[in-house]
Design an enzyme around this catalytic site. Structure first.
Site, PDB file in Angstrom:
ATOM      1  N   GLU A 102      -4.274   5.937   2.507  1.00  0.00           N
ATOM      2  CA  GLU A 102      -4.981   4.992   3.634  1.00  0.00           C
ATOM      3  C   GLU A 102      -4.214   5.543   4.918  1.00  0.00           C
ATOM      4  O   GLU A 102      -4.371   4.959   5.706  1.00  0.00           O
ATOM      5  CB  GLU A 102      -4.909   3.678   3.483  1.00  0.00           C
ATOM      6  CG  GLU A 102      -6.063   3.748   2.576  1.00  0.00           C
ATOM      7  CD  GLU A 102      -5.953   2.432   1.730  1.00  0.00           C
ATOM      8  OE1 GLU A 102      -5.206   1.052   2.060  1.00  0.00           O
ATOM      9  OE2 GLU A 102      -7.264   1.585   1.452  1.00  0.00           O
ATOM     10  N   LYS A 152       4.686   7.144  -2.269  1.00  0.00           N
ATOM     11  CA  LYS A 152       4.098   6.018  -1.622  1.00  0.00           C
ATOM     12  C   LYS A 152       2.455   6.502  -1.895  1.00  0.00           C
ATOM     13  O   LYS A 152       2.120   7.966  -2.382  1.00  0.00           O
ATOM     14  CB  LYS A 152       4.245   6.212  -0.758  1.00  0.00           C
ATOM     15  CG  LYS A 152       5.599   5.140  -0.749  1.00  0.00           C
ATOM     16  CD  LYS A 152       6.172   5.395   0.943  1.00  0.00           C
ATOM     17  CE  LYS A 152       7.638   4.000   0.608  1.00  0.00           C
ATOM     18  NZ  LYS A 152       8.005   4.069   2.144  1.00  0.00           N
ATOM     19  N   ALA A 155      -1.886   6.509  -7.046  1.00  0.00           N
ATOM     20  CA  ALA A 155      -0.741   7.631  -6.658  1.00  0.00           C
ATOM     21  C   ALA A 155       0.638   6.691  -8.127  1.00  0.00           C
ATOM     22  O   ALA A 155       0.865   6.966  -8.781  1.00  0.00           O
ATOM     23  CB  ALA A 155      -0.539   8.393  -5.695  1.00  0.00           C
ATOM     24  N   THR A 208      -3.234  18.264  -2.309  1.00  0.00           N
ATOM     25  CA  THR A 208      -4.220  16.978  -2.049  1.00  0.00           C
ATOM     26  C   THR A 208      -3.753  15.714  -1.631  1.00  0.00           C
ATOM     27  O   THR A 208      -4.525  15.355  -0.228  1.00  0.00           O
ATOM     28  CB  THR A 208      -4.297  16.401  -3.752  1.00  0.00           C
ATOM     29  OG1 THR A 208      -2.963  16.164  -3.829  1.00  0.00           O
ATOM     30  CG2 THR A 208      -5.167  17.525  -4.860  1.00  0.00           C
ATOM     31  N   LEU A 229       3.015  14.054  -4.008  1.00  0.00           N
ATOM     32  CA  LEU A 229       3.113  14.970  -5.288  1.00  0.00           C
ATOM     33  C   LEU A 229       2.127  16.181  -5.624  1.00  0.00           C
ATOM     34  O   LEU A 229       2.206  16.906  -6.440  1.00  0.00           O
ATOM     35  CB  LEU A 229       2.422  13.723  -6.441  1.00  0.00           C
ATOM     36  CG  LEU A 229       2.919  12.712  -6.607  1.00  0.00           C
ATOM     37  CD1 LEU A 229       2.043  11.925  -7.320  1.00  0.00           C
ATOM     38  CD2 LEU A 229       4.163  12.934  -7.056  1.00  0.00           C
TER      39      LEU A 229
HETATM   40 MO1  MOS Z   1      -9.850  -0.019  -0.634  1.00  0.00          MO
HETATM   41  S1  MOS Z   1     -10.161  -0.347   1.435  1.00  0.00           S
HETATM   42  O1  MOS Z   1      -8.659  -0.561   0.044  1.00  0.00           O
HETATM   43  O2  MOS Z   1     -10.802   0.728  -1.789  1.00  0.00           O
END
Ligand code: MOS
Length: 754
Positions: free
Chosen positions: A713, A709, A521, A642, A638
């Site tokens: 993950e 940011k 993003a 999502t 953003l």
């Molecule tokens: Mo990721 S696990 O850096 O696509």
């Protein structure tokens, strides 16, 4: 070169006059997906009916193919070709790069007689139909000379070595401080092999026109796939047109190309017709990558007031012999808590298993399962609340590098979360709360994950109808990339969302690094923002220079873009009218972003805190999630919907990590025993009853011009540890071996006499 200071200050996105940034707008491609009409790679309609390829894969972990009998397969109905290492067309040797700027080295399929892991491709059959190809593949007879294989990780620690180009990080005198510490923890935690299990298996459809090959494939990185195919086939990358428009999950497992890409292209060239190849679910488990098992030893030394004096996180993990990859499970701990004496590092065992590789939050996802439980153990030993313990070890500057944090709201994530979750309801003495046969407990853990910006480009066109099209060689692996690119472009140019089209996943488009490392993003979005800003400049020049425009003569610095209009105070016209009159062929510009020269002068991360309440069934050992809440700080958000979906998915994945997820190795074959969605257990809807999250208000002006940011993950980081800590609080049983399945829970309860 750009400085982070150049990014500070207001701009169309940070001002957000259209109100589009941050809004939970629906997915750009949502209707296509829910109606089943989004063409994923395997759905691609080729120019003529494709032949279908099926892989034949190795059934030993290590050795040599001594012979392959393909006679029966060759003679089977509909078969068009059968390849083994003996007759596959010549490819570049593994690791070659003819073009030094190539983003991926060659990766030949069926490249030799060596078998390096169970599930490696050893033959390839193409037939007129899938059924004929699969039937013929069953007729290929492969003989092997098997060699002794190392497939038992826990039995192989004596073979662990330092990863290539890596040393332990020592700060101060850990060993001295640990020996002198009045309160210590020294425990090891284990997390097993895990698999991505994307909904969509890898698949490619390929065809040739002259010297050029078109491939529709499922891959996270457009340029990486294009270059890998070009290098492997020893053709210019400009002769590879790679498209990847819709992707049914990636999670790091599709960060690299696999044999479906190489073999479909080779076979399409040989047969002079389109060829389609997909991995089966079983082949996905072995033929692609997995997250390796990690053993983590954590040693903490503290003063009675909780201040850490000695801090060590050491991770031992594994990878394939031929494909070095290190799960950097200790790295996250270098930025998390203050402690003057520190030791962190990794050890690597090379094994004869399928290739280990990145999987959602590589490093943090398994790594945080250790330290965030060790902190819980230390808190109990000290009689300090786990949140208070963390606050007492909150650093003012990065504890290892001494760099300032760009922004760090970790403490607020914890305190806000505690309040909203009802942390004060937690009984600090474990095993006290009952609900019938259920033992009830609460746990928390923090989350940290780095923030990255990579170089990227984007192109944006406005046509005479006022429709704006953003083009970028970016991917959407289900995260919402299409949607946020539409939002950024609309807000930057002051037009309604419906005026913006987004076209991505095409190697002909201006390049972006793709989806991974939660950099997508920020990286692709920043390039889209810069392209939009350049289009604003071009349209401003067009208007103020056009005698027929009401804006003629300027002043250019007063031009605004709102509601599809370009204006100077009360003089305005629509963008469509301007372009139709002054540039009837449309206006196309590009924009690019690269990291600022001084961006790495700041320690940049995203943060969070997880809170979980579980019930542990005293009779069955079953653990049920009762409630989970997370608070996250990840820059400007953003898209509320999502972004939250990403965090929700990460948290749910953390529940699976803690309770069910494991790929058990069959020691006879070096294979994974569970190879499908029925046996590889992830939480289902009924397992997740009450799970919610929120973002703190934040804009990180050191990150990029929009202050955004990544969130892809962050949500999984630490999530499983909060569950493990809740199990302890419920039962007084401390498990350090993930996943915490009923057998382990029951054994723990019985050992306690419960
Ligand atoms: Mo990721 S696990 O850096 O696509």
């Amino acid at each position: 070169m750009t400085s982070v200071r150049d990014w500070a200050g207001p701009n169309p996105v940070t001002e957000n006059r259209g109100g589009v940034i941050g809004k939970g707008v629906d997915r750009y491609e949502g209707a296509l997906k829910v109606t089943g009409t989004a063409p994923y790679a395997y759905d691609t309609v080729a120019p003529s009916p494709p032949a279908i390829g099926v892989l034949v894969t190795a059934t030993i972990p290590r050795g040599r193919v001594t012979s392959v009998d393909t006679a029966e397969a060759q003679a089977a109905p509909g078969v068009q070709l059968v390849w083994t290492h003996l007759n596959v067309p010549t490819q570049a040797p593994r690791g070659t790069r003819a073009n030094p700027r190539s983003q991926r080295a060659s990766n030949p399929a069926l490249g030799g007689d060596r078998v390096e892991y169970y599930g490696q491709s050893v033959a390839f059959v193409v037939a007129d139909t899938f059924e004929n190809a699969r039937a013929a593949a069953e007729l290929v007879k492969v003989a092997y000379a098997a060699e002794p294989a190392v497939v038992d990780f826990l039995a192989s620690f004596d073979q662990a070595t330092l990863p290539p180009d890596e040393d332990d990080v020592h700060i101060g005198d850990f060993h001295g401080a640990f020996a002198a510490a009045p309160v210590t923890i020294d425990e090891s935690y284990f997390s097993p092999i895990q698999n991505h299990v994307q909904m969509e298996p890898c698949a490619t459809v390929a065809w040739w026109e002259g010297d050029k090959v078109t491939v529709h494939t499922s891959i996270q990185m457009v340029k990486g796939g294009q270059h890998a195919l070009a290098e492997t086939l020893a053709i210019p990358s400009t002769d590879v047109h790679l498209l990847t428009r819709y992707i049914g999950g990636g999670f790091g497992g599709k960060g690299q190309p696999y044999d479906d890409l190489i073999l479909s292209a080779l076979a399409a060239r040989e047969l002079k017709r389109p060829v389609k190849v997909a991995y089966t679910r079983q082949q996905m488990f072995h033929g692609t990558i997995h997250r390796p098992a990690v053993d983590m030893r954590v040693r903490l030394g503290a003063e009675p007031d909780g201040r850490l004096t000695a801090f060590a996180v050491e991770a031992t993990t594994h990878c394939a012999r031929a494909a070095t990859f290190t799960e950097h499970a200790a790295n996250f701990s270098r930025n998390l808590y203050a402690a003057p004496n520190r030791l962190t590092g990794h050890r690597l065992v090379r094994m004869d298993l399928p290739h280990a590789g990145p999987m959602r939050a590589p490093g943090e996802a398994p790594g945080m399962l250790s330290l965030e439980c060790a902190m819980d153990e230390l808190a109990e030993k000290l009689g300090i609340d786990p949140i208070e313990l963390r606050i007492r070890n909150e650093p003012d500057i990065d504890p290892e590098t001494g760099k300032p944090f760009s922004i760090r709201q970790l403490v607020r994530c914890m305190t806000e979360g505690a309040q909203r979750f009802g942390w004060e309801r937690r009984n600090p003495v474990p095993g006290q709360v009952r609900d019938g046969r259920w033992m009830v407990g609460m746990g928390m853990a923090t989350a940290i994950r780095g923030n990255f910006l990579l170089p990227a480009k984007a192109g944006v066109r406005i046509d005479a109808g006022g429709i704006i099209t953003l083009r970028q060689g970016m991917t959407d692996i289900g995260t919402g990339t299409y949607t946020i690119l539409q939002q950024i472009t609309a807000e930057t140019l002051g037009v309604p969302l419906g005026h913006v089209r987004v076209e991505i996943g095409d190697s002909d488009f201006p390049p972006a690094p793709g989806s991974g490392g939660q950099f997508g993003a920020a990286t692709a979005g920043s390039a889209a923002f810069e392209a939009g800003m350049n289009l604003r400049r071009a349209l401003t020049e067009l208007a103020v220079g056009d005698p027929n425009s009401p804006l003629y003569g300027g002043p250019a610095e007063y031009v605004t873009f709102e509601n599809g209009n370009i204006a100077i105070e009360n003089r305005s016209e629509t963008l469509a009218a301007l372009v139709r009159r002054a540039a009837p062929d449309g206006v196309y510009v590009e924009g690019s972003i690269s990291p600022a020269a001084d961006a790495r002068d700041y320690s940049q991360h995203t943060y969070g805190a997880h809170f979980a309440e579980v019930g542990v069934n005293q009779v069955t050992g079953e653990v049920r999630l009762r409630k989970m809440f997370g608070v996250f700080a990840a820059g400007r958000i953003l898209n509320a919907k999502t972004a939250k979906s990403q965090i929700t998915g990460g948290m749910i994945w953390g529940v699976g990590t803690a309770l069910t997820e494991v790929n058990a190795v069959d020691p006879r074959f070096g294979s994974f025993m569970n190879q499908d969605m029925a046996e590889y257990l992830a939480p289902v809807h009924a397992d997740i009853v009450d799970l919610d999250s929120m973002f703190l208000d934040e804009a990180d002006d050191k990150a990029n011009p929009m202050g955004i940011k990544g969130v892809g993950e962050l949500g999984i980081a630490g999530a499983g540890a909060a569950i493990a800590n809740a199990i302890y609080n419920a039962t007084g049983v401390r498990l350090r071996d993930y996943p915490m399945t009923p057998d382990k829970v029951l054994a723990g309860l019985m050992a306690k006499g419960l």
